[in-house]
Design a protein around this motif. Sequence first.
Motif, PDB file in Angstrom:
ATOM      1  N   MET A 172       0.826  -1.215   0.000  1.00 29.96           N
ATOM      2  CA  MET A 172       0.000   0.000   0.000  1.00 29.96           C
ATOM      3  C   MET A 172       0.858   1.262   0.000  1.00 29.96           C
ATOM      4  O   MET A 172       0.601   2.207  -0.740  1.00 29.96           O
ATOM      5  N   ARG A 175       2.601   1.775  -3.406  1.00 30.69           N
ATOM      6  CA  ARG A 175       1.709   2.242  -4.473  1.00 30.69           C
ATOM      7  C   ARG A 175       1.229   3.669  -4.225  1.00 30.69           C
ATOM      8  O   ARG A 175       0.976   4.422  -5.156  1.00 30.69           O
TER       9      ARG A 175
ATOM     10  N   VAL B 143      -6.664   2.132   5.800  1.00 31.01           N
ATOM     11  CA  VAL B 143      -7.211   3.366   5.228  1.00 31.01           C
ATOM     12  C   VAL B 143      -7.851   4.222   6.311  1.00 31.01           C
ATOM     13  O   VAL B 143      -7.644   5.439   6.368  1.00 31.01           O
ATOM     14  N   MET B 146      -5.264   5.889   8.379  1.00 31.70           N
ATOM     15  CA  MET B 146      -4.611   6.965   7.639  1.00 31.70           C
ATOM     16  C   MET B 146      -5.453   8.232   7.615  1.00 31.70           C
ATOM     17  O   MET B 146      -4.975   9.312   7.968  1.00 31.70           O
ATOM     18  N   ILE B 168      -5.177  15.426  -1.318  1.00 28.47           N
ATOM     19  CA  ILE B 168      -3.940  14.666  -1.084  1.00 28.47           C
ATOM     20  C   ILE B 168      -4.254  13.246  -0.610  1.00 28.47           C
ATOM     21  O   ILE B 168      -3.714  12.258  -1.120  1.00 28.47           O
ATOM     22  N   TYR B 169      -5.163  13.161   0.364  1.00 29.18           N
ATOM     23  CA  TYR B 169      -5.483  11.840   0.916  1.00 29.18           C
ATOM     24  C   TYR B 169      -6.213  10.967  -0.113  1.00 29.18           C
ATOM     25  O   TYR B 169      -5.981   9.754  -0.190  1.00 29.18           O
ATOM     26  N   GLN B 171      -5.878  11.018  -3.299  1.00 34.08           N
ATOM     27  CA  GLN B 171      -4.884  10.524  -4.252  1.00 34.08           C
ATOM     28  C   GLN B 171      -4.144   9.306  -3.680  1.00 34.08           C
ATOM     29  O   GLN B 171      -3.940   8.303  -4.368  1.00 34.08           O
ATOM     30  N   MET B 172      -3.766   9.415  -2.406  1.00 29.50           N
ATOM     31  CA  MET B 172      -3.044   8.303  -1.786  1.00 29.50           C
ATOM     32  C   MET B 172      -3.918   7.049  -1.675  1.00 29.50           C
ATOM     33  O   MET B 172      -3.476   5.938  -1.987  1.00 29.50           O
ATOM     34  N   ARG B 175      -4.532   5.454  -5.133  1.00 29.56           N
ATOM     35  CA  ARG B 175      -3.385   4.749  -5.681  1.00 29.56           C
ATOM     36  C   ARG B 175      -3.066   3.483  -4.888  1.00 29.56           C
ATOM     37  O   ARG B 175      -2.572   2.503  -5.437  1.00 29.56           O
ATOM     38  N   ALA B 176      -3.357   3.542  -3.576  1.00 26.21           N
ATOM     39  CA  ALA B 176      -3.032   2.379  -2.741  1.00 26.21           C
ATOM     40  C   ALA B 176      -3.913   1.174  -3.043  1.00 26.21           C
ATOM     41  O   ALA B 176      -3.490   0.037  -2.841  1.00 26.21           O
TER      42      ALA B 176
END
Lengths: 179, 179
Positions: A172, A175, B143, B146, B168-169, B171-172, B175-176
């Motif tokens: 995670m 990525r 998640v 985070m 920002i979050y 996007q992360m 992608r994760a």
Amino acid sequence: MQAALTLFARHGFAAVSMRQIAAEVGVQAGALYNYTPDKQTLLFDLMRTHMEGLLEAWEAEKSDGDATERLRRFTRFHITYHLERPDEVFISYMELRNLTPENFREIEALRRKYETELEKILRDGLAEGVFNVPDPRVVTMAVIAMVTGVTTWYRTAGRLSVEAVQDIYWQMVQRAVSA
Amino acid sequence: MQAALTLFARHGFAAVSMRQIAAEVGVQAGALYNYTPDKQTLLFDLMRTHMEGLLEAWEAEKSDGDATERLRRFTRFHITYHLERPDEVFISYMELRNLTPENFREIEALRRKYETELEKILRDGLAEGVFNVPDPRVVTMAVIAMVTGVTTWYRTAGRLSVEAVQDIYWQMVQRAVSA
DNA sequence: GTTCTATATGAACATCCGTTCATATCCAAG
DNA sequence: CTTGGATATGAACGGATGTTCATATAGAAC
């Protein structure tokens, strides 16, 4: 120290009395004051010891190499180190508000130092072009929150090994930040 | 309730006395017992109200659509809702151990229900083939940890808007978990 | 065998805790 | 104007709190 650690983690700093700690060691409350000036210092010392141990362990573990490898090492190290010390981690995150302002600042500085280790990796990877992070500081906080989170649900007797958890989280993290 | 919320968040449940809460409202301690049977129930009600409010708000916010869109909504919703209620969030995560076992179970059930909302999105996306998550349950926990983490560092007066943080979050997160 | 240092005791300190309750106050309904 | 229900007071309860300290005990050093 060990008894205080366990009790603080289980019931919280404010809810644990010096008499309870003393009883856990098989001693009267007054005897504790041969080893600590007061309860506040006891908490502070536990946190400082934890944070310093964390920083030292990371210094010993970290390596040179490309940013991706360094990030992989950080992720796996963080998970292992934290899962091995659930009580210390719990206290260091939950009892910050019970620290004296000056003690708080000192612990906060150590925490910040640790966070900066990750932030530096992200910035280096950004410079190398292997990472794509919009805001290194925010991503640092996000990644640390994510990997620290394992301590809230992981159980040794559960279905996953530490290695399996490391693999999942590393996938995670990788990525989330890769270019 | 509001006074207790603020004080519990600032100093911790165990460190706040009924007399302090009463003083904050401008009343004597005895008067509080016209509104709550005891201190424990006060904490429990604060947590239950928060968790129920969270679940209701998500019910109102969530939508149909593909898994990616639902995950995007969840991420942004979670951040907004939590950033708007720092005290409630703080208490609901930090004071769990001060709950009676049966009260703990009830709060835990509500939290689990919320987590399942995210887990379902991940499983649906997995079935659709748009996500690639090795372990939906673990990724759910990762998640949530985070995105909940924003509450520990975000400051309204800081350099980032809530929208910027959401971007920002998201996007992360995207992608994760994306395939 | 005496002295010294380290450590443990247990009582005491002032203060705070959550909770109860008889009493007082207030205000709306009849 | 009286009644009644809701709410606030302030004292009281038994007990717990962090910390101090004079006293006791123990074992090592000389």
